[in-house]
Motif scaffolding. Sequence first.
Motif, PDB file in Angstrom:
ATOM      1  N   SER A   1       0.803  -1.216   0.000  1.00  0.00           N
ATOM      2  CA  SER A   1       0.000   0.000   0.000  1.00  0.00           C
ATOM      3  C   SER A   1       0.838   1.269   0.000  1.00  0.00           C
ATOM      4  CB  SER A   1      -0.939   0.010   1.213  1.00  0.00           C
ATOM      5  OG  SER A   1      -0.204  -0.041   2.420  1.00  0.00           O
TER       6      SER A   1
ATOM      7  N   CYS B   1       2.861   1.875  -2.264  1.00  0.00           N
ATOM      8  CA  CYS B   1       3.027   2.154  -3.708  1.00  0.00           C
ATOM      9  C   CYS B   1       4.489   2.381  -4.083  1.00  0.00           C
ATOM     10  CB  CYS B   1       2.183   3.354  -4.142  1.00  0.00           C
ATOM     11  SG  CYS B   1       0.412   3.094  -3.916  1.00  0.00           S
TER      12      CYS B   1
ATOM     13  N   ASN C   1       7.348   1.358  -6.025  1.00  0.00           N
ATOM     14  CA  ASN C   1       7.470   0.527  -7.230  1.00  0.00           C
ATOM     15  C   ASN C   1       8.549  -0.541  -7.091  1.00  0.00           C
ATOM     16  OD1 ASN C   1       5.439   1.916  -8.594  1.00  0.00           O
ATOM     17  ND2 ASN C   1       6.867   3.413  -9.452  1.00  0.00           N
TER      18      ASN C   1
ATOM     19  N   TYR D   1      -2.828  -3.919  -5.210  1.00  0.00           N
ATOM     20  CA  TYR D   1      -1.689  -3.054  -5.551  1.00  0.00           C
ATOM     21  C   TYR D   1      -0.698  -3.762  -6.476  1.00  0.00           C
ATOM     22  CZ  TYR D   1      -3.134   0.540  -2.275  1.00  0.00           C
ATOM     23  OH  TYR D   1      -3.820   1.544  -1.637  1.00  0.00           O
TER      24      TYR D   1
ATOM     25  N   LYS E   1      -2.280  -3.339  -9.908  1.00  0.00           N
ATOM     26  CA  LYS E   1      -2.178  -1.945 -10.357  1.00  0.00           C
ATOM     27  C   LYS E   1      -0.769  -1.627 -10.840  1.00  0.00           C
ATOM     28  CE  LYS E   1      -4.626   1.239  -9.689  1.00  0.00           C
ATOM     29  NZ  LYS E   1      -5.502   2.015 -10.578  1.00  0.00           N
ATOM     30  N   ASN E   2       0.228  -2.224 -10.199  1.00  0.00           N
ATOM     31  CA  ASN E   2       1.610  -1.930 -10.571  1.00  0.00           C
ATOM     32  C   ASN E   2       2.018  -2.642 -11.858  1.00  0.00           C
ATOM     33  OD1 ASN E   2       4.369  -0.855  -9.736  1.00  0.00           O
ATOM     34  ND2 ASN E   2       4.813  -3.036  -9.905  1.00  0.00           N
TER      35      ASN E   2
END
Length: 456
Positions: free
Chosen positions: A259, A261, A263, A301, A304-305
């Motif tokens: 969470s 984010c 990368n 997540y 999403k990545n």
Amino acid sequence: MVTPMTRARARARAVRLAVSEIPLAVRRSARQQQQPPEPAADVPDHFLCPISLDMMRDPVTAPTGITYDRDGVEVWLERGRPTCPVTGRPLRPEELVPNHATRRMIQEWCVANRALGVERVPTPRVPVSAADAREILEGVAAAARRGDAAACGRMVARARALGKESERNRRCLASAGAERALALAFSRLAAASTDQQAEARACALEEILAALVVFFPLDEESRRCIASPPSLDALVSILSHGEQVTRVSAVVVLREIASSCDNQCLEAMSKANAMYDALVNLVAKPVSPQATKAALVTAYYLVKNDIEHAASRLVDLGTVELLVELLADADKGTTEKALAVLDTVLVAAKARDRAYAHALAVPVLAKKTMHVSDMATEFAVSALWRLCKNSPADGGCKAEALQVGAFQKLLLLLQLGCDGVTKERASELLRLLNASRDSTECIETADFKGLKRPFI
């Protein structure tokens, strides 16, 4: 010969008969209500904290001579006011001294007034000092460096126990860098290749995970340590084979990392062996609601990545079918998170094909468009839009959506109000569904009773 009763005797007998017919519980309740309330104990003024005006539980005295409750004065100082609240003179946290005499007086007063409902104030434990926190964390780091898993586990257990004992201890240990020390220790023990202390190392890793949850949030350095390949392999192993409590701690730590984010961390997690298998298994065979929700957030997540890779892996593991069946009977929080993952995965054509083939996919999505939450509505509308927009010309997705009442629900949703992307996709969905309606379809007027104006 029967003599007539006097009027007074007759009245008394009638009263006795009436009282006897009243249930015993009601009579007791009435007597209790008639009794005067018990007097409350008045707390002496010198037992009250000048800040909260409540009875002190852990009195401490400042150099100014004023006694406060520890929690009250420490919160005061943490809010950027380094002064004595009463005198205004400079004050630092380390200058506060426990007032044992006042604490014993308070305890004696509580015991003396126990009959009035006063509970005895427990003797407070000595809080962790900054020096104590540094010593404990240095012990954790030193044990991890020399590979002493047993000693490391003991020190970590002590840090976790102190952190859970009070919020003050937790903040003190966190200020000393608890999360960094724990994450680095986890990384070092996970990278150890020796099997001589395998059992002790596994126990220490589990203890570190449980302690990390206490000291959230994790900073960037801590996240990068946990996201190293050896650490992720150890996490996946715990997720797959650990005890129930440890599996919950492991997936909660993964959720915390995902969470953020970051990368670099997300890419490392995506490449970890069996990461997706472990997450899907936690959803398919839940160990607790917390673990299920944490696994769904982590999966969201990851997708999403890297939509292409993550969606493909999740679809191959049967995630689409699993999420649809989960949505059929899930609580609000689980529903929101499952819809988020499903909507994100449906970007992939392979995922949509699985959804088209599932009999419950469209009905469940139509049902979740309303009456759950705004977040659930957003994801449900988006997922249904992806399916209908990309449905083959000869497919039955739109017809099925019409049959389960999606058209009416979307009309009502727009009437009640929605914003942004949800409004755009709901409007486009209506156009798609309207074009698929044939002359034989009939819509009940009752479906529009919530509308204030006709849909144009």
